[in-house]
Design an enzyme around this catalytic site. Structure first.
Site, PDB file in Angstrom:
ATOM      1  N   CYS A 260      -0.924   2.608 -11.854  1.00  0.00           N
ATOM      2  CA  CYS A 260      -0.198   1.483 -12.454  1.00  0.00           C
ATOM      3  C   CYS A 260      -0.104   0.272 -11.525  1.00  0.00           C
ATOM      4  CB  CYS A 260       1.182   1.930 -12.916  1.00  0.00           C
ATOM      5  SG  CYS A 260       2.060   2.929 -11.714  1.00  0.00           S
ATOM      6  N   TYR A 261      -0.300   0.487 -10.233  1.00  0.00           N
ATOM      7  CA  TYR A 261      -0.301  -0.617  -9.265  1.00  0.00           C
ATOM      8  C   TYR A 261      -1.578  -0.530  -8.446  1.00  0.00           C
ATOM      9  CZ  TYR A 261       4.686  -1.269 -10.247  1.00  0.00           C
ATOM     10  OH  TYR A 261       5.878  -1.511 -10.849  1.00  0.00           O
TER      11      TYR A 261
END
Ligand code: SF4
Ligand code: SF4
Lengths: 135, 402
Positions: free
Chosen positions: B139-140
Site C-alpha cells: 500500500c506504500y
C-alpha cells in the site's frame, strides 16, 4: 607613533626566552604588559600594548612571527551580534578581562570592546553564537 | 476569595488587575497583604532557557506514490527524525545531531547544528531538505523521497516539551583542575565560576510551589503562542526538602508543555549549541497565576532571597541522588553576579535569560490586560509534595547473556 594591542601565544619551548625584550632593543618599540599568564600546559599568553613607528611595528611583528610565537588578532575583530544575544550572562564569568558585563537596570549584557583581548573564549561559551571573531 | 470565572469576566471587561511576579512584591508591600489579595487578579511568571527535552511532531502529508515513513530512516535539514509512527508522522528532538557531526570526537565538540536549530529554521520559514528511505509495502510502495519542506506546507507541527520549567535547579561548579563542558555551560577549574539556570522569583513553579493553580490543562504563553500544560514533566519530583514557605531546596517539579509551532515566534524558540555538550532548544514560557486568595498571593510574593539552591560539583559526573553539595546559596546572591563559597568569591553566570523572562511576563500581562488571553481552569492536578510521587534513578540490572 601609533599604539596597538596584540595577543601573543608562546609555545612551551619559547616561554623562558627573552623574545619580547628584543622588541625594545632592536625595533625601538615601547610596550605595556596588559596580561601575562602561563597555562597548565606551560604555554604562555601575553597581551601587549605596543607603541612605536608603524614601520618598526611591522618589523617587530615579522620578527615575532619568525620566532614561532603565534600572534592573535586585535580586539577590534571581536564583535557581539545584539540580535542573537539573549542576555543570559553565561559568558560573563568566563571573560578574562571583564569585557562582558551585565547592566543591572536593563539586564542587558554589554560588550566593552576596549577591554577585550580577543581571547575567543566567549565565542565558544555563547550558546547562541552571538559572539564572533574574525581572523 | 475569587474564582477563575470571575477573573475572566474582569479580563473581558478590560478591568483585570495584573502584575508580573517581580512587580507584585512591591505592590503587596505597599497596599498591604489583605487589600492586595482582593485587588489583584493575575500574576504572570516566566522563564527562558535551554530545555533539552523539547521537540516537535509533525505530519508531512502524502506523496504520490505513497511512502510509509514509520520504520524507515528520515532526516530533516540533515538531522535524523524519529520515524516510528504512521506513514506521514515524524518526531524531531532538540538534541538530535546529523550523522556526520563529530560530536565530542574532536573535544570539546561545537554542536553547531542540531534538532533545535532545525526547529528554529522551520519557524523562520526556511526551506529544509527532507530525505526519507522506507522499506516499501503493497500500500506504500515508494522507497525514497527527497524534497524541500516548508513549515507552511506541513499539516500539523506541534511543539512538545516532555520536561520544562524545572522548579529550582542546581548551581553548577567545578572543583577539579581541568575545565569541564556541561549542560550547565563551561565550568572553569578550581571553582572558577558558578552557573545557574532559573529565573528565580519570576520562575513559574517557584510562584506556585504546591501546584495549587498550575495543573494539567492550564493555558500558557508558549514561545509566543498560546499553549497548554499537557501533563507533569518527566523527572517530576515534588517530594524533596522544602523551606518553611514551601519552596523546594533543589530541583523538584517539572511541566510538560504543548502548543502549535506554526503560531510561535522565533524570538522565543532558539536553536542552542552547548560547547562540548550538545545541541538543544531554548524555549520561552509564561504562566499566569490567578490570585484566588491570600494563600496564593503569599506564594507569588516570593523573593529571590527566599529561594535557595544547592551548589553542586559537576566534575565528578553529576547524578541527582549522589552528588557533592558544596553549599547553599540564594537567587539574590546568584543574580548579583557573585556568590561566596569556601571563603572565596566566585563569579556567577546564568544559562537562562532573566531579561527574556521579564519580557515574556510583561507580554503575558499585556495580553491579559488587553483581553486577548483568558485563564483556564486546570483539569487535573500535578502530584504535589505530599503525594508520595518521586523521581527514581535507574537501577541497572545486567542482562544474563544466553
Ligand atoms: S553568552 Fe551569548 S547570549 Fe548569553 S549574554 Fe553572552 S553573548 Fe549574550
Ligand atoms: S574575546 Fe570574549 S572572552 Fe575574550 S576578552 Fe574578548 S569579550 Fe572577553
Amino acid at each position: 607613533m601609533s599604539k596597538k594591542r596584540i595577543v601573543l601565544h608562546f609555545p612551551k619551548e619559547l616561554v623562558d626566552k627573552s623574545i619580547v625584550y628584543k622588541l625594545v632593543k632592536d625595533f625601538n618599540l615601547e610596550f605595556n604588559i596588559l596580561k601575562a599568564e602561563v597555562n597548565p600546559k606551560e604555554e604562555g599568553l601575553l597581551v601587549l600594548e605596543i607603541k612605536g613607528d608603524e614601520d618598526d611595528f611591522n618589523k617587530g611583528i615579522e620578527y615575532l612571527n619568525k620566532t614561532g610565537v603565534r600572534i592573535q588578532p586585535l580586539s577590534q575583530d571581536v564583535s557581539m551580534d545584539r540580535a542573537k544575544c539573549v542576555d543570559c550572562t553565561a559568558c560573563i564569568p568566563l571573560c578574562p578581562t571583564k569585557a562582558l558585563v551585565k547592566n543591572p537596570e536593563t539586564l542587558e549584557v554589554e560588550f566593552v570592546k576596549e577591554k577585550c583581548i580577543a581571547c575567543g573564549i566567549c565565542v565558544h561559551v555563547c550558546p547562541y553564537k552571538a559572539m564572533s571573531i574574525v581572523f | 476569595m475569587k474564582t477563575i470565572k470571575e477573573i475572566n469576566e474582569r479580563i473581558k471587561k478590560g478591568e483585570a488587575v495584573v502584575f508580573t511576579a517581580e512587580e507584585i512584591v512591591e505592590f503587596a508591600e505597599k497596599k498591604g497583604f489583605k487589600k492586595a489579595a482582593q485587588l489583584v487578579d493575575v500574576v504572570t511568571t516566566a522563564t527562558f532557557g535551554p530545555m533539552c527535552s523539547s521537540g516537535i511532531y509533525f505530519n508531512i502529508g502524502q506523496s504520490k506514490p505513497r511512502i510509509k515513513l514509520g520504520g524507515g530512516k528520515v532526516t530533516l535539514g540533515g538531522v535524523p527524525c524519529y520515524a516510528a509512527f504512521a506513514a506521514g508522522d515524524l518526531f524531531l528532538g532538540a538534541n538530535a545531531l546529523p550523522e556526520e557531526d563529530p560530536r565530542n570526537a574532536i573535544y570539546p565538540g561545537e554542536f553547531k547544528y542540531g534538532g533545535g536549530h532545525v526547529i528554529q529554521d522551520l519557524i523562520e520559514g526556511k526551506d529544509l531538505i527532507l530525505e526519507a528511505n522506507a522499506y516499501g509495502t503493497d500500500c506504500y510502495p515508494r522507497r525514497h523521497l527527497r524534497t524541500y519542506i516548508n513549515i507552511k506546507d506541513l499539516n500539523e507541527v506541534i511543539l512538545f516539551n516532555m520536561r520544562n520549567c524545572y522548579q529550582n535547579y542546581n548551581v553548577a561548579v567545578n572543583v577539579s583542575d581541568k575545565p569541564i563542558y556541561t549542560y550547565m555551560g563551561i565550568l572553569k577549574p578550581n571553582l572558577g565560576n558558578a552557573n545557574y539556570c532559573s529565573a528565580g522569583s519570576l520562575s513559574p513553579l517557584l510562584n506556585d510551589p504546591y501546584y495549587k493553580t498550575i495543573g494539567i490543562g492550564t493555558k500558557i504563553f508558549l514561545a509566543g503562542a498560546v499553549g497548554f500544560i499537557s501533563w507533569w514533566g518527566t523527572q517530576h519530583n515534588p517530594g524533596v526538602e522544602r523551606t518553611e514557605k514551601g519552596i523546594p531546596k533543589c530541583p523538584a517539579g517539572t511541566l510538560s508543555l504543548i502548543g502549535d509551532l506554526k503560531e510561535t515566534d522565533p524570538s522565543w524558540l532558539i536553536g542552542t549549541s552547548m560547547y562540548g555538550y550538545g545541541a538543544t532548544l531554548s524555549v520561552g514560557v509564561g504562566i499566569p497565576i490567578p490570585v484566588l486568595n491570600e494563600e496564593i498571593l503569599s506564594y507569588v510574593c516570593v523573593k529571590d532571597e527566599d529561594i535557595v539552591a544547592p551548589v553542586v560539583d559537576y566534575a565528578k559526573g553529576y547524578s541527582p541522588e549522589n552528588s557533592d553539595v558544596l553549599g547553599v546559596v540564594n537567587y539574590a546572591q546568584l543574580k548579583s553576579g557573585k556568590i561566596e563559597l569556601a571563603g572565596r568569591e566566585i563569579p556567577t553566570g546564568s544559562l537562562s535569560s532573566l531579561k527574556k523572562a521579564r519580557e515574556i511576563a510583561g507580554i503575558l500581562k499585556a495580553w491579559i490586560k488587553e483581553g486577548k488571553f483568558f485563564l483556564s481552569e486546570a483539569q487535573g492536578k500535578l502530584p504535589s509534595a505530599d503525594s508520595g510521587y518521586r523521581f527514581k534513578t535507574l537501577k541497572e540490572r545486567i542482562p544474563k547473556d544466553v
